[in-house]
Design a protein around this motif. Structure first.
Motif, PDB file in Angstrom:
ATOM      1  N   THR A  88       0.829  -1.199   0.000  1.00 35.18           N
ATOM      2  CA  THR A  88       0.000   0.000   0.000  1.00 35.18           C
ATOM      3  C   THR A  88       0.864   1.250   0.000  1.00 35.18           C
ATOM      4  OG1 THR A  88      -1.763  -1.147   1.174  1.00 35.18           O
ATOM      5  CG2 THR A  88      -1.792   1.249   1.236  1.00 35.18           C
TER       6      THR A  88
ATOM      7  N   CYS B 225       0.291  -5.907  -4.910  1.00 36.01           N
ATOM      8  CA  CYS B 225      -0.601  -5.009  -4.171  1.00 36.01           C
ATOM      9  C   CYS B 225      -0.369  -3.565  -4.591  1.00 36.01           C
ATOM     10  CB  CYS B 225      -0.367  -5.207  -2.673  1.00 36.01           C
ATOM     11  SG  CYS B 225      -1.455  -4.247  -1.631  1.00 36.01           S
ATOM     12  N   SER B 226       0.907  -3.187  -4.753  1.00 39.81           N
ATOM     13  CA  SER B 226       1.207  -1.788  -5.057  1.00 39.81           C
ATOM     14  C   SER B 226       0.626  -1.356  -6.389  1.00 39.81           C
ATOM     15  CB  SER B 226       2.718  -1.554  -5.055  1.00 39.81           C
ATOM     16  OG  SER B 226       3.294  -2.153  -6.191  1.00 39.81           O
TER      17      SER B 226
ATOM     18  N   HIS C 194      -2.057  -2.399  -7.860  1.00 41.38           N
ATOM     19  CA  HIS C 194      -3.500  -2.178  -7.729  1.00 41.38           C
ATOM     20  C   HIS C 194      -3.809  -0.926  -6.924  1.00 41.38           C
ATOM     21  CE1 HIS C 194      -5.168  -5.847  -9.588  1.00 41.38           C
ATOM     22  NE2 HIS C 194      -3.982  -6.331  -9.311  1.00 41.38           N
ATOM     23  N   VAL C 195      -3.041  -0.709  -5.859  1.00 44.22           N
ATOM     24  CA  VAL C 195      -3.262   0.480  -5.040  1.00 44.22           C
ATOM     25  C   VAL C 195      -2.977   1.737  -5.853  1.00 44.22           C
ATOM     26  CG1 VAL C 195      -2.412   1.783  -3.062  1.00 44.22           C
ATOM     27  CG2 VAL C 195      -2.855  -0.654  -2.840  1.00 44.22           C
TER      28      VAL C 195
ATOM     29  N   LEU D 243      -5.749   4.578  -6.466  1.00 45.02           N
ATOM     30  CA  LEU D 243      -5.525   5.906  -5.927  1.00 45.02           C
ATOM     31  C   LEU D 243      -5.624   6.956  -7.024  1.00 45.02           C
ATOM     32  CD1 LEU D 243      -4.907   7.476  -3.376  1.00 45.02           C
ATOM     33  CD2 LEU D 243      -2.500   7.392  -3.981  1.00 45.02           C
TER      34      LEU D 243
ATOM     35  N   LEU E 280      -8.868   8.910  -0.312  1.00 42.28           N
ATOM     36  CA  LEU E 280      -8.703   7.703   0.495  1.00 42.28           C
ATOM     37  C   LEU E 280     -10.054   7.145   0.928  1.00 42.28           C
ATOM     38  CD1 LEU E 280      -5.593   8.524   2.701  1.00 42.28           C
ATOM     39  CD2 LEU E 280      -5.761   6.958   0.769  1.00 42.28           C
TER      40      LEU E 280
ATOM     41  N   VAL F 236     -11.596   5.337  -2.039  1.00 41.48           N
ATOM     42  CA  VAL F 236     -11.049   4.059  -2.494  1.00 41.48           C
ATOM     43  C   VAL F 236     -11.050   3.006  -1.399  1.00 41.48           C
ATOM     44  CG1 VAL F 236      -9.560   5.216  -4.151  1.00 41.48           C
ATOM     45  CG2 VAL F 236      -8.637   4.566  -1.946  1.00 41.48           C
TER      46      VAL F 236
ATOM     47  N   THR G  94     -12.449  -0.409  -2.354  1.00 40.99           N
ATOM     48  CA  THR G  94     -11.580  -1.073  -3.326  1.00 40.99           C
ATOM     49  C   THR G  94     -10.294  -1.554  -2.660  1.00 40.99           C
ATOM     50  OG1 THR G  94     -12.388   0.579  -4.884  1.00 40.99           O
ATOM     51  CG2 THR G  94     -10.630  -0.855  -5.633  1.00 40.99           C
ATOM     52  N   TRP G  95      -9.787  -0.756  -1.730  1.00 43.40           N
ATOM     53  CA  TRP G  95      -8.553  -1.149  -1.062  1.00 43.40           C
ATOM     54  C   TRP G  95      -8.768  -2.404  -0.224  1.00 43.40           C
ATOM     55  CZ3 TRP G  95      -7.081  -1.325   4.158  1.00 43.40           C
ATOM     56  CH2 TRP G  95      -5.719  -1.564   4.364  1.00 43.40           C
TER      57      TRP G  95
ATOM     58  N   THR H 113      -8.585  -5.255  -2.495  1.00 43.72           N
ATOM     59  CA  THR H 113      -7.207  -5.592  -2.860  1.00 43.72           C
ATOM     60  C   THR H 113      -6.510  -6.303  -1.716  1.00 43.72           C
ATOM     61  OG1 THR H 113      -7.052  -3.739  -4.388  1.00 43.72           O
ATOM     62  CG2 THR H 113      -4.994  -4.650  -3.582  1.00 43.72           C
TER      63      THR H 113
END
Lengths: 220, 255, 219
Positions: C36, C101-102, C104-105, C109, C144, C147, C150-151, C154
């Motif tokens: 993240t 993960c990154s 998708h984040v 974002l 933030l 999202v 969605t986060w 993920t």
């Protein structure tokens, strides 16, 4: 580092990689197709007036979405034979991916149905259409066009998930790449090729689906 | 010391090939309340947004209290100032928007105090005090802890006015601030603006509310196709329009 | 076979299961947290960077998101050792999940930031905020919140993705389960149990997400 890049290996093995991709596409398309049907039915069940349908659908969706695909695949292929249900690797994986797809796609369809203004189905009722007619001729077409973007995303995800079939030694792309890796020791070339093919395929699928969206979009 | 708060000289602006302002010049002295009227597309909002540099302009200059904002002449070439300087220039004015633009995740009082603390480096206590006093002045003394989503449109706009004016700007800019409000909420906002005008705030107001413009302004300008077509006192503009365009415009607004 | 057998096997294997579950949670948590943070950095570049930076960020997110997690994990595992970076399976697994993960984040974002109404930025500018201030106090808090669902998704996908590191030999839940099954042949039961444990973990994240959403909701 004594590693000298030699992509000849990849060109020589291109047919195996192409075959692997073919298998992936086959697995994906079959599972997505059947999964979409299941997802559609599940979506209607989730929104049904009858509590039983809602509960069953909810249990199905909640369980499948909170469990890794790998577990489902291993459970179906290795576990179900314990109660007499034996599948071949192919069928077993398609079965698993279909169930998995159905749960995810049901959410997309559900969202699409909910987004349709109530007035539209009320108009259908006022015109004397039966529930089934309203669902098939009014709700479905509208929903289909509006969920295309979300569905496309899911379809691409499911195509990527087909790579898990490698765990069952299904000769799809990941399996082929790994095999080339272990056969030739050309690690970098093999995995670069594999990744590249996946990225390119996903990109192409996205492109094609976007064309569909454009053609089918409700004119504004 | 000059009394001039705002000096706009020969400002031209185009969106690509589309010219929007054709050389606008305007002067505001301290305490002037100038309303800008005209049909949509006349360039009035664009002009307003040039004053606080939300829009760029390619020719001409704008000065606030003698200081040229946004651009500088360097070796005969016109150059844009850096973002730090632009932020400083913007702080000279306060703007109230048509769609309020309150920060939804902050309470009313936080909306007002945050800029005071972060831009003007006031302490929490100072900011709180200033914010509370302005909230009272716009008629919302006990609504400080409410969030924008909990306030009516009129209340939100009044908070927005308080937020802008609490920063102690030299000039207040109002961009059609009642156009997005339900009719019954418009007056509470106009009353606040009138009170601020009476207290001597220098203001440039773009508005569709003709009666309001007539009542509050010291001067009115009518813009048409990127130029100031007519300028005068409210009496002159509304009761004695000279140009045909203004006459037609006033007729269409049924003032 | 039968429930009696399962329960006694369960008791015997509980340590292995706990350890496997512990590794799963550990791998997932590290990947989610680091992923993240990395994702936010890439996301900011993706949204506000200059053209070359944005291009690189776009390339990064598109490539990573175009590769299945399994392939990503295997690639990391095999390729890095060859180019001289010696990672054990656990490290390779964590790194690949972080990157997954990154990506998708970063994308979510970007969407979240671009979805914040332009009027917010204009109001901030009009008040004299610098870009940094606008980003920190006005844009991020809103993006933030937007999202968050969605986060959470993920995060759950990353947790599920951690199951794939079993394939490179990390002693997490699935591998532990398979080793247990190799001993007692209670295949269906123990895979079902593993599924249940994953379910509990994912469902907890989902619940936590709902709680967070309520807590930070804009009134």
């Amino acid at each position: 580092m004594d590693y000298v890049l030699n992509f000849d290996v990849i060109w020589r093995n291109l047919d195996r990689l192409a075959y692997g991709l073919e298998i992936d596409l086959y697995l994906a398309i079959v599972s997505i197709f059947m999964g979409s049907l299941i997802g559609l039915v599940t979506a209607f069940a989730l929104l049904s007036k009858h509590r039983t349908y809602r509960v069953i659908a909810n249990i199905y969706v909640t369980i499948i979405r909170n469990v890794p695909l790998l577990i489902i695949v291993l459970f179906v292929y290795f576990g179900l034979p314990d109660v007499g249900l034996t599948f071949g690797q192919f069928e077993s994986f398609i079965f698993s991916l279909t169930i998995y797809a159905g749960a995810y796609l049901s959410q997309v369809f559900r969202g699409g149905i909910l987004a349709i203004p109530k007035g539209v189905s009320e108009a259908g009722m006022a015109l004397g259409m039966s529930n089934l007619q309203i669902n098939v001729f009014v709700i479905l077409p509208i929903m289909f066009k509006s969920v295309l973007p979300a569905m496309s995303n899911n379809y691409i995800s499911l195509f990527k998930d087909a790579s898990i079939a490698a765990v069952l030694a299904v000769p799809e792309l990941t399996y082929q790449t790994r095999k080339i890796n272990t056969d030739t020791f050309r690690v970098i070339e093999a995995w670069t090729a594999g990744c590249l093919i996946y990225v390119a395929t996903c990109y192409l699928i996205a492109l094609i689906l976007r064309q569909f969206e454009r053609r089918l979009a409700i004119p504004k | 010391m000059s009394d001039t708060v705002l000096q706009i000289s020969g400002v031209h602006k185009a969106y690509g090939d589309n010219p929007v302002l054709h050389g606008v010049s305007l002067t505001l002295n301290k305490g002037d309340v100038v309303s800008v009227i005209g049909s949509s597309g006349s360039g009035k909002t664009t002009l307003l947004r040039c004053v606080n540099l939300l829009e760029e302009f390619h020719q001409g200059s704008i000065s606030i209290e003698g200081k040229q904002i946004g651009y500088e002449e360097k070796d005969g070439k016109r150059g844009k100032l850096n973002s730090r300087q632009i932020a400083k220039d913007r702080a000279l004015t306060g703007m109230v928007f048509q769609s309020f633009n309150l920060f939804p995740h902050l309470s009313a009082i936080e909306n007002i105090s945050l800029p005071l603390r972060k831009v003007q480096n006031k302490t929490k206590a100072q900011a709180q005090e200033i914010a509370n006093s302005w909230l009272s002045r716009v008629g919302l003394p006990d609504r400080g802890s409410a969030f924008p989503g909990q306030l009516s449109g009129g209340q939100q706009q009044r908070v927005a006015i308080a937020r802008a004016i609490a920063m102690n700007p030299k000039l207040m800019l109002f961009d059609e601030v009642t156009s997005a409000l339900d009719p019954e909420l418009i007056n509470e906002v106009l009353d606040v603006i009138k009170a601020l005008a009476q207290d001597g705030m220098t203001m440039l107001i773009v508005t569709h509310e003709m009666r309001f413009a007539y009542e509050v302004s010291s001067r009115v300008i009518f813009m048409n196709e990127g130029l100031i077509a007519e300028e005068g006192t409210p009496e002159e503009i509304f009761k004695n329009p000279k140009t045909e365009r203004l006459q037609a415009f006033l007729k269409s607004t049924k003032f | 076979m039968g429930n009696g057998g399962f329960l006694s096997e369960l008791v015997i294997s509980r340590n292995d299961l706990f350890y496997g579950f512990y590794i799963t949670v550990l791998v997932s948590l590290i990947s989610i947290v680091v992923g993240t943070i990395l994702g936010v950095l890439v996301g900011v570049v993706l949204t506000y960077g200059n053209l070359p930076a944005r291009f690189l960020a776009r390339f990064y997110t598109d490539v990573i998101r175009g590769i299945p997690s399994l392939v990503l994990i295997l690639t990391f595992f095999y390729v890095l050792s060859v180019i001289g970076i010696n990672l054990n399976a656990l490290q390779a697994g964590i790194y690949s999940l972080c990157i997954f993960c990154s990506a998708h984040v970063a994308e979510m974002l970007r969407g979240g930031l671009q979805n914040v109404h332009v009027g917010q930025t204009e109001a901030a500018k009009a008040l004299g905020f610098s870009f940094r201030q606008t980003f920190t106090f006005i844009l991020m808090p809103q993006a933030l919140r937007q999202v968050l669902p969605t986060w959470i998704n993920t995060a759950i996908e990353t947790l599920k993705g951690s199951s794939l590191v079993s394939i490179i030999g990390v002693q997490e839940l699935i591998l532990s389960t398979q080793q247990i099954i190799a001993r007692n042949f209670l295949t269906m039961q123990f895979y079902a149990l593993a599924g249940l444990l994953y379910f509990i973990a994912c469902f907890s994240i989902e619940r936590f997400g709902k709680y967070l959403e309520k807590k930070v909701a804009i009134k």
